[in-house]
Write an enzyme that holds these catalytic residues in place. Structure first.
Site, short mmCIF file in Angstrom:
data_model
loop_
_atom_site.label_atom_id
_atom_site.label_comp_id
_atom_site.label_asym_id
_atom_site.label_seq_id
_atom_site.Cartn_x
_atom_site.Cartn_y
_atom_site.Cartn_z
N LYS A 47 -14.56 -6.87 -6.22
CA LYS A 47 -14.83 -7.20 -4.82
C LYS A 47 -16.33 -7.47 -4.66
O LYS A 47 -17.17 -6.60 -4.92
CB LYS A 47 -14.38 -6.06 -3.92
CG LYS A 47 -12.84 -5.95 -3.85
CD LYS A 47 -12.41 -5.22 -2.60
CE LYS A 47 -10.93 -5.37 -2.33
NZ LYS A 47 -10.11 -4.48 -3.14
N LYS B 229 0.84 -1.20 0.00
CA LYS B 229 0.00 0.00 0.00
C LYS B 229 0.87 1.25 0.00
O LYS B 229 1.76 1.40 0.84
CB LYS B 229 -0.92 -0.01 1.23
CG LYS B 229 -1.75 -1.29 1.36
CD LYS B 229 -2.64 -1.54 0.15
CE LYS B 229 -3.44 -2.82 0.28
NZ LYS B 229 -4.25 -3.12 -0.91
MG MG Z 1 -7.27 -2.13 -3.79
#
Ligand code: MG
Length: 370
Positions: free
Chosen positions: A265, A165
């Site tokens: 997702k 990240k």
């Molecule tokens: Mg992502």
């Protein structure tokens, strides 16, 4: 068959380690998940889960799921769960939007549909490909050295795809990308995920300064338009994640050539039924996919693996097992980590056995009124 009762459970799931993403501006220490149990008049029970990663990751929050299920219950009770498209159509009429809340009900319907015919949901989704599913690591924002060490630790556990990240200031992110590119184990692949932390100028500077690094960059900016601006000014493959919510979002991204891959997702796009339609569009148009849960226990993870197991590897990048980051595990079975890979269970439905006692007292029960 008809749905006779909906039981709602809230379940706190602490993370093993505090987790930072979006350049460190979002901090998570535990997840508040909602489990939905659907019961039917023939004795078959189905389970679904909604866990939007706290309240700061998406325009969704745990209390929203519970409030929406209360709103949807009168519509859903009495319907046949073996027809998830019919149930979704009724839910969309009763309450526009709120896909992340409908997802848990949709998942429970699929679980029942699979159990009713003795097949795993993957088999009902086009067929089961005989392939292992790559599990990607999720590497929180940290110093470059700490992130490299975390990637190496995951490589030693079998992981070959990593999702570090990023998204703080450009100089720090360039240092992270350089260090990770230099320290990446041979043959592994990396996605630098900004979780929409950057403005277009930052993302363009980061990607331009690291254009020689073979990597994907994911959801650099908050909005679709900002991400598109980055796409048009850079060369590395871009994955859109948070910007892809509806089928229309996906069609537009394809028409604009806005991305080369998406994060599909299940909970964010409104459930398994809607994710399956989007999967089919990606297969037809050559858009690669990470198919995964927004977050949650082994139940949410396993739901995603059924869609991935019924999708040719040619179109997949990876999936993710959020439940490995948790200190609690309220189920038996399900998709588990087999050394950096996983598979959807062969058992009917999702193949996940929830230990209901561990979920505590229900938050709500909605029943057929006779
Ligand atoms: Mg992502």
């Amino acid at each position: 068959m008809k749905i006779t009762r909906i039981t709602v459970f809230g379940y706190e799931m602490p993370l093993r380690h505090p987790y930072r993403l979006s350049g460190g501006r979002l901090l998570f220490e535990q997840l508040d998940s909602t489990f939905i149990k659907l019961e039917t008049d023939v004795g078959i029970t189905g389970w679904g889960e909604g866990c939007p990663w706290g309240s700061t990751y998406l325009p969704a929050f745990p209390g929203g799921i519970r409030a929406a299920v209360k709103e949807l219950a009168p519509t859903v009770i009495g319907m046949d769960p073996t027809g998830p498209d019919v149930v979704n159509d009724a839910m969309d009429t009763a309450l526009p939007g709120h896909g992340y809340a409908k997802s848990a009900i949709d998942q429970a319907c699929w679980d029942i549909a699979g159990k009713s015919v003795g097949l795993p949901v993957a088999a009902l989704s086009g067929g089961v490909f005989d392939q292992d599913l790559t599990v990607q690591s999720s590497i929180g924002t940290d110093s470059p050295d700490a992130m490299v060490a975390n990637i190496v630790r995951h490589h030693e556990l079998g992981y070959t795809v990593h999702s570090p990240k990023v998204g703080s200031d450009v100089a720090s992110d360039v240092a992270r990308v350089r260090a990770i590119a230099a320290g990446l184990p041979e043959g592994d692949s990396v996605t630098f995920d900004a979780n929409r932390a950057m403005l277009p100028d930052q993302a363009i500077r980061l990607m331009t300064q690291t254009a020689d690094v073979d990597a994907y960059f994911e959801q650099p900016c908050e909005t679709y338009e900002e991400c598109l601006q980055v796409r048009q000014a850079t060369t590395q493959p871009i994955i859109l994640d948070e910007s892809i919510v509806t089928y229309a979002d996906l069609v537009r991204a394809h028409a604009d050539r806005a991305c080369e891959a998406i994060g599909l997702k299940i909970e964010r796009v409104g459930g398994y039924s809607k994710a399956r339609r989007m999967r089919d569009f990606c297969v037809q148009t050559g858009i690669r996919m990470n198919i995964e849960a927004t977050g949650g226990s082994v139940l949410a993870d396993t739901v995603a693996t059924h869609l991935a197991q019924s999708t040719s590897q040619r179109f997949l990048r990876a999936t993710w097992l959020c439940h490995e980051m948790l200190t609690v595990d309220p189920a038996d079975g399900g998709a588990r980590n087999l050394g950096g890979f996983t598979r959807a269970p062969n058992a009917p439905g999702w193949g996940v056995d929830i230990r209901e006692d561990e979920l505590g007292e229900p938050l709500a029960i909605y029943e057929e009124t006779l």
